[in-house]
Design an enzyme around this catalytic site. Structure first.
Site, mmCIF file in Angstrom:
data_model
loop_
_atom_site.group_PDB
_atom_site.id
_atom_site.type_symbol
_atom_site.label_atom_id
_atom_site.label_comp_id
_atom_site.label_asym_id
_atom_site.label_seq_id
_atom_site.Cartn_x
_atom_site.Cartn_y
_atom_site.Cartn_z
ATOM 1 N N CYS A 117 5.379 28.945 12.088
ATOM 2 C CA CYS A 117 5.474 28.824 13.542
ATOM 3 C C CYS A 117 6.574 27.884 14.014
ATOM 4 O O CYS A 117 6.818 27.779 15.223
ATOM 5 C CB CYS A 117 4.129 28.383 14.108
ATOM 6 S SG CYS A 117 2.803 29.557 13.762
ATOM 7 N N HIS A 144 4.356 22.539 22.182
ATOM 8 C CA HIS A 144 3.818 23.586 21.326
ATOM 9 C C HIS A 144 2.583 24.177 21.997
ATOM 10 O O HIS A 144 2.454 25.398 22.098
ATOM 11 C CB HIS A 144 3.476 23.025 19.949
ATOM 12 C CG HIS A 144 2.995 24.056 18.983
ATOM 13 N ND1 HIS A 144 3.817 25.056 18.494
ATOM 14 C CD2 HIS A 144 1.774 24.260 18.424
ATOM 15 C CE1 HIS A 144 3.123 25.828 17.673
ATOM 16 N NE2 HIS A 144 1.878 25.373 17.615
ATOM 17 N N GLU A 168 -0.892 16.791 19.336
ATOM 18 C CA GLU A 168 0.379 16.765 20.062
ATOM 19 C C GLU A 168 0.396 15.645 21.103
ATOM 20 O O GLU A 168 1.403 14.940 21.266
ATOM 21 C CB GLU A 168 0.572 18.126 20.735
ATOM 22 C CG GLU A 168 1.983 18.417 21.159
ATOM 23 C CD GLU A 168 2.156 19.864 21.592
ATOM 24 O OE1 GLU A 168 3.173 20.140 22.239
ATOM 25 O OE2 GLU A 168 1.294 20.712 21.283
ATOM 26 N N LYS A 224 3.039 29.077 26.185
ATOM 27 C CA LYS A 224 2.105 29.946 25.457
ATOM 28 C C LYS A 224 0.937 30.351 26.347
ATOM 29 O O LYS A 224 0.263 31.348 26.082
ATOM 30 C CB LYS A 224 1.592 29.251 24.202
ATOM 31 C CG LYS A 224 2.621 29.094 23.083
ATOM 32 C CD LYS A 224 1.975 28.474 21.852
ATOM 33 C CE LYS A 224 2.994 28.266 20.724
ATOM 34 N NZ LYS A 224 3.936 27.171 21.020
ATOM 35 N N HIS A 242 1.218 33.294 21.671
ATOM 36 C CA HIS A 242 1.832 32.626 20.515
ATOM 37 C C HIS A 242 2.419 33.696 19.601
ATOM 38 O O HIS A 242 1.701 34.348 18.848
ATOM 39 C CB HIS A 242 0.768 31.815 19.786
ATOM 40 C CG HIS A 242 1.310 30.914 18.707
ATOM 41 N ND1 HIS A 242 2.589 31.030 18.202
ATOM 42 C CD2 HIS A 242 0.724 29.873 18.032
ATOM 43 C CE1 HIS A 242 2.767 30.117 17.281
ATOM 44 N NE2 HIS A 242 1.650 29.402 17.163
ATOM 45 N N PHE A 277 1.467 26.090 10.604
ATOM 46 C CA PHE A 277 0.633 26.065 9.413
ATOM 47 C C PHE A 277 1.492 25.712 8.203
ATOM 48 O O PHE A 277 2.642 26.125 8.088
ATOM 49 C CB PHE A 277 -0.033 27.418 9.209
ATOM 50 C CG PHE A 277 -1.133 27.708 10.195
ATOM 51 C CD1 PHE A 277 -1.769 26.685 10.859
ATOM 52 C CD2 PHE A 277 -1.533 29.006 10.448
ATOM 53 C CE1 PHE A 277 -2.789 26.932 11.761
ATOM 54 C CE2 PHE A 277 -2.552 29.273 11.346
ATOM 55 C CZ PHE A 277 -3.185 28.236 12.006
#
Length: 416
Positions: free
Chosen positions: A163, A303, A314, A335, A340, A399
């Site tokens: 990502c 994000h 975050e 998002k 996403h 991830f």
């Protein structure tokens, strides 16, 4: 220097429609229509209303290319036209770097079903496979297509870091220009992974939202009621140029990539340390490379995945890296509107950051009605905000423990 932008995104094809959707705070998430998702836990996604024929692709190209490559080619064409650089590039000084998390997922999913007779046969029958199956297997085929499109004979490659791919690939492309390996780089990311295998993978770890009864509000970054992200798809391709190259041809410059950094937490494939240390480190290093201070940051494109742990992680990372200025800095997650799209989303977020500089507008975080008291920063809820920003920070968390940050500035900010 960013001199061209091309976008394929949920809710609109092209940069203009993408930016209008963000400024209006509209959401593009809906019930999945690309396949029958009725048996899955999460059945919502942000899909692109993309007609490859209407976007100028031939029947041969449509048959040959996976949807991921189709997105990238159409976005690259828009970016190149926007930049006006075609005809003014030295092929040996022009390169392509493209990012993707999942590659040609839809075509691989479809072709496996064909050669295995929908999974009934362990020994698959290759005679029934597409003649382009190898291209689907190797994401480098997408980079090759973009290189042929631009007649680029300089550095060409792929970055796949999950990502964070969209930020990592743009940072690498900018470094190639800084290092003198190229004058022009066509770079960005693309993913079209809304498919049974992808949905099953995220269902298994419960990362996606089960809010199937109200798809438009399913993605709720930083909201107290958030319960997972909505999948998306799309592509953003930027034209990056060396400063003097752009200046000699009188190019319009949107923004400068002034610094970037990536770190890993070496901790967990899917887990995040609650203190946000690794993302904070990436932010600090990116700002240092840009020769910017935390107080210079006028906007953060977050994000903001809408998962419980990411949004808390975050928030802590911003407090750790920006200090007290974190409380005064507008932050938002797009998002909430376009889902996403895995490796592509960071490139789309960089495009949105560039447009935020260009138009002096901060896009909102849609669906943020009930603030999580632990996410206590200015997450720009519901409506866009008019505000000029000379320095914009965009971040990503992926991830595998990847944490990336990129700093964009107005074209003359570094000189000032």
């Amino acid at each position: 220097m960013v001199t061209g932008i091309g976008v394929i995104a949920p809710g609109g094809i092209g940069t203009k429609q993408f930016w209008e959707l963000l400024c209006e705070g509209r959401t593009a998430t809906r019930t999945i229509s690309l396949f029958d998702a009725s048996e899955f836990r999460s059945r919502v996604a942000a899909e692109c209303d993309f007609d490859p024929g209407a976007s100028g692709l031939s029947q041969r190209e449509i048959r040959r290319w996976d949807r991921t490559t189709q997105f990238a080619v159409v976005a690259a064409k828009e970016a190149l036209e926007d930049s006006g650089v075609l005809g003014e590039m030295d092929p040996y000084r022009t390169g392509v770097m493209v990012g993707t998390a999942c590659g040609m997922t839809q075509s691989l999913d479809r072709e496996y079903a064909i050669v295995s007779d929908n999974g009934k046969k362990w020994h698959v029958d290759e005679a029934h496979g597409s003649p382009y199956l190898y291209d689907y297997f190797a994401p480098s085929s997408m980079a090759a297509e973009l290189a042929w499109l631009a007649e680029a004979q300089g550095p060409v490659g792929v970055i796949s870091t999950g990502c964070t791919s969209g930020i990592d690939v743009l940072g690498h492309a900018a470094d190639l220009i800084i290092d003198g390996a190229a004058d022009v780089m066509i770079s960005g990311a693309s993913d079209a992974a809304i498919s049974p295998i992808t949905v099953a993978c995220f269902d298994a770890i419960r990362a996606t939202t089960p809010r199937n009864d109200d798809p438009a509000t399913a993605s709720r970054p930083f909201d107290r009621t958030r319960n997972g992200f909505a999948l998306g798809e799309g592509s953003a391709i930027l034209v990056l140029e060396e400063y003097q190259h752009a200046r000699r041809r009188g190019a319009r410059v949107y923004a400068e990539i002034a610094g970037h950094a990536t770190r890993a937490n070496a901790f967990s494939m899917t887990g995040l340390r609650p203190d946000g240390r690794e993302l904070a480190e990436a932010i600090t290093v990116a700002l240092d490379r840009a020769e910017a201070n935390p107080a210079d940051v006028g906007y953060v494109n977050a994000h903001g995945s809408s998962t419980k742990q990411n949004d808390l992680h975050e928030t802590m990372a911003y407090k750790r890296s920006l200090g007290e200025h974190a409380y005064r800095t507008p932050i938002s997650s797009i998002k909430s509107m376009i889902g996403h799209s895995l490796g592509a989303i960071c490139a789309l977020e960089v495009a949105a950051s560039v447009l935020a500089i260009e138009h002096a507008v901060i896009p909102p975080t849609a669906n943020l009605h009930e603030r999580d008291p632990e996410c206590d920063l200015d997450y720009v809820p519901l409506a866009a905000r008019e505000q000029a920003s000379d320095v914009v920070l965009s971040v990503a968390s992926g991830f595998g423990g990847f944490q990336s940050a990129i700093v964009l500035t107005t074209p003359d900010w570094t000189a000032r």
